[in-house]
Write an enzyme that holds these catalytic residues in place. Structure first.
Site, mmCIF file in Angstrom:
data_model
loop_
_atom_site.group_PDB
_atom_site.id
_atom_site.type_symbol
_atom_site.label_atom_id
_atom_site.label_comp_id
_atom_site.label_asym_id
_atom_site.label_seq_id
_atom_site.Cartn_x
_atom_site.Cartn_y
_atom_site.Cartn_z
ATOM 1 N N ASP A 265 0.833 -1.188 0.000
ATOM 2 C CA ASP A 265 0.000 0.000 0.000
ATOM 3 C C ASP A 265 0.875 1.248 0.000
ATOM 4 O O ASP A 265 0.652 2.198 -0.754
ATOM 5 C CB ASP A 265 -0.882 -0.027 1.245
ATOM 6 N N ASP A 407 -9.140 -0.976 2.882
ATOM 7 C CA ASP A 407 -8.730 -0.644 4.248
ATOM 8 C C ASP A 407 -9.686 -1.254 5.250
ATOM 9 O O ASP A 407 -9.279 -1.853 6.240
ATOM 10 C CB ASP A 407 -8.689 0.868 4.417
#
Lengths: 487, 240
Positions: A265, A407
């Site tokens: 990420d 997320d």
């Protein structure tokens, strides 16, 4: 199974806290060139900005005089307004993240099915059945790397499709994956829930429920519907996906995947050629919102997306930076803001980078100022398209922050996995650690003002507190609880 | 039966604090953030005390040692939390909705203490509560039946105490009043030391003095927050 998972992993690629989004990353040099070009043909609309009504009653603010020192106060007020929204929006993310985790934790602790390991994903060929720790470690690593490669590959495919404007394929892909989640996985979920609580139900009723639930979800996510319902569906999808990960990933692979994903990420969002960054940039360049099926938004997304005027989409882009402004210049904690205040002539309250990006482009500054107006994005855009002023400020709900569904998924995977060992202290510690991580990320976002990955900080905190609580705190806490010593 | 016990115990322990949370904290984002931060600081303090406890393995049989370390770390982190809040005061003032949170220091102390207390209460009780749902129940093999209820009552006491302690502590730090700060630390040690008696099942000897300390602390906290007996009466009159 394997097909479905290809689709389903897909949301993880959007795990960036795509918040600042459009306007945030827009400041990149080449983009900065483009945007003014887009807007240069409506210079008269700029002036209408002067009539933006500030929601907090700080009066009309004329951006054209933005370079005058007299605007310091106004700027400060603007920042206050924006920071206030910042605080509120932190909570707007707390609530859905918490809800998603609660759904996952409740499911894990009440439905046995999701914590029993029997079958694994096709992507994780090593099943960690060996008794040796070393073998388990390399199994987990290999699994995680395979999974990561697939995720990276899918991201690249998506970006290529997006770049070539194959919207039909992407939409088809997204629709297929949400269809799969809403029907297949929901069906599995309901079945297991019914089994766990020993409730009989006939197929006709079940079919009726599933059909209504699924179709309503599809309409909500991909077309339109009440915002609350859309958010609810997105949370549920994320929770389902997290449950799938918890169920079908081998024990240690899950932990390694969490660590690896947060590093990915970081890379994907922050490096100049990171795929997610490219995606956000393309989206900004085209003035489009990123696909609503991938991102949880605390505002009305499709509202913007379905607006026919190109300007409306541009306005959507303006949403982010506004509420996530840097900390106030008066704050002692943020020194660079203080310096800024001293050095900057006109753009008091905006940091050096921001000014640099805005550079000589009056358009850019204009956009910022418009943002400070406190009005909603829609209001702003209306003004761009039709110069006639529309003084009605939009309700605050129109603005918002966005968090990738990925997320949600990985936060929930962490907390759900922690809860599957049956120690509530660990679950609680992970939960608080993730929330603090989210807070810090949002704080950083307010300071750096660019799209940030939401996973690294939260997941790092979560992992630290998971292992620390499990190995260090738990014996102590158990000892205290057994002796009934209160500290 | 077990389910009833679960709900009654959890409501006894967390009912009042949750109502406090819902009525005073939940509608202000900044307060929620401060509460989360203070809960996190409690977590860190507990982690540190667990590490110390873990490292000093010869003292494992003596819980008193762990207790002493944990109380020390908690008070240390309360002080750190105070410093942290004072440093970020201006920023918090900016991001708060009503702009009063910075000027009203008691409010911040209260929110902070509630977060502290809730976290410590949750850590003390959550696993006990999870066990209380069943399938077993207490009091079968000569054990005491009052385990859960006393545990819940003590947890409530600790949550409220933590809230009051924070108010007193922050106020004491503001006024450089070492008396208040030392009252917080000493009463914390006193209550925790009292709970050592729980292993001998002397529950009355633990709970009654703890609640008395709690009441005294509540009165001091009320005084610290600027309340007087007159203002107390007035508040009742206004609300009726």
């Amino acid at each position: 199974m394997s097909n479905s998972n290809i689709d389903n992993e897909e949301p993880t690629e959007y795990s960036a806290l795509m918040d600042g989004h459009i306007a945030e990353a827009r400041p990149d040099r080449e983009l900065a060139g483009r945007i003014p070009r887009k807007r240069n043909n409506k210079p008269e609309s700029q002036r209408s900005y002067g009539s933006v009504q500030q929601t907090d009653g700080s009066g009309p603010y004329n951006p054209d005089s933005g370079s005058a020192p007299t605007n310091i106060n106004t700027d400060n007020q603007m920042e206050e307004i924006e920071l206030k929204y910042g605080a509120r929006h932190v909570i707007k993310l707390f609530v859905p993240v918490t809800l998603c985790m609660i759904v996952v934790v409740a499911t894990i602790s009440s439905i046995n099915f999701y914590s029993v390991k029997d079958i694994y994903l096709a992507y994780t060929p090593f099943h960690e059945e060996s008794p040796h720790a070393v073998t388990k470690v390399w199994n987990a690593l290999a699994n995680a790397l395979i999974l990561l490669c697939i995720i990276a590959l899918m991201t690249v495919v998506l970006i290529v499709l997006y770049k070539k404007r194959c919207y039909k394929i992407i939409n088809g892909w997204l629709i297929m994956s949400s269809l799969m989640l809403l029907f297949l996985f929901s069906y599995l979920y309901i079945e297991e829930a019914l089994r766990a609580y020993n409730i009989p139900i006939d197929y006709i009723t079940l079919l009726f429920i599933m059909w209504n639930f699924g179709i309503m979800g599809m309409i909500n996510i991909h077309w339109k519907g009440p915002l609350l319902l859309q958010q609810g569906y997105l949370i549920f999808i994320a929770a389902l996906m997290a449950l799938v990960f918890i169920k079908y990933l081998p024990e240690w692979t899950t932990w390694v995947v969490l660590a690896v994903i947060s590093i990915w990420d970081l890379i994907a969002v922050l490096t100049p050629k990171g795929p997610l960054r490219i995606l956000v940039e393309i989206a900004q360049e085209r003035n489009e919102p990123i696909f609503p099926a991938l991102i949880y938004s605390s505002t009305v997304m499709y509202f913007m997306a379905t607006a026919t005027t190109p300007g409306a989409a541009a306005g959507e882009g303006e949403q982010g930076p506004r509420e996530l402004r840097p900390l106030n210049p008066q704050e002692p904690g943020s020194n660079q803001n203080g310096d800024r205040c001293v050095t900057s002539g006109g753009d008091d309250g905006f940091d050096a980078a921001w000014r640099e990006r805005a550079a000589s482009s009056g358009q850019q500054r204009l956009r910022v100022d418009g943002g400070g107006g406190g009005g909603g994005a829609a209001q702003y855009t209306t003004r761009v398209d039709r110069p006639r002023a529309q003084p009605l400020p939009e309700p605050d709900e129109e603005k918002g922050v966005k968090l990738g569904l990925g997320d949600f998924i990985f936060y929930s995977v962490l907390v759900g996995k922690a809860s599957s060992y049956g120690d509530w202290n660990t679950t609680l510690a992970c939960f608080v650690a993730i929330l603090i991580g989210l807070c810090l990320t949002l704080l950083l976002l307010a300071m750096l003002k660019k799209a940030l990955p939401a996973l690294p900080i939260s997941i790092t905190f979560g992992l630290i507190f998971y292992f620390a609580t499990r190995w260090l705190v738990k014996p102590f806490a158990d000892e205290l609880a057994a002796e009934q010593v209160f500290i | 039966m077990t389910l009833g016990e679960f709900f009654s115990c959890s409501l006894l322990a967390f009912g009042a604090p949750l109502v406090m949370f819902a009525m005073t904290v939940a509608n202000d984002p900044v307060r929620i953030i401060i509460m989360t931060v203070s809960a996190f600081s409690w977590l860190v303090s507990f982690l540190l005390s667990a590490i110390v406890w873990y490292l000093v393995s010869p003292l494992w049989p003596y819980v008193a040692f762990g207790m002493a370390v944990a109380v020390m770390f908690q008070e240390l982190f309360r002080a750190l939390m105070y410093i942290f809040l004072r440093k970020t005061e201006a920023g918090l003032k900016e991001i708060s909705e009503n702009h009063s949170i910075g000027s009203n220091k008691v409010e911040m102390a209260y929110v902070c203490g509630l977060g502290y207390g809730l976290m410590s209460g949750a850590f003390a009780l959550v696993n006990v509560l999870a066990d209380s749902v069943g399938p077993g129940t207490l009091g079968l093999q000569g054990g005491t039946e009052y385990f859960f209820i006393t545990s819940a009552a003590m947890t409530l006491c600790m949550i409220l105490l933590n809230t009051f302690w924070s108010v007193i502590f922050f106020n004491g730090c503001d006024e450089y009043s070492y008396l208040k700060v030392s009252w917080v630390v000493l009463s914390h040690y006193f209550v925790s030391a009292l709970s050592l008696l729980n292993r001998k099942e002397l529950y009355y000897a633990t709970i009654l003095p703890s609640y008395i300390v709690m009441l005294i602390t509540a009165v001091i906290a009320f005084r610290c927050a600027g309340g007087t007996s007159k203002s107390l009466l007035q508040s009742f009159r206004l609300s009726s």
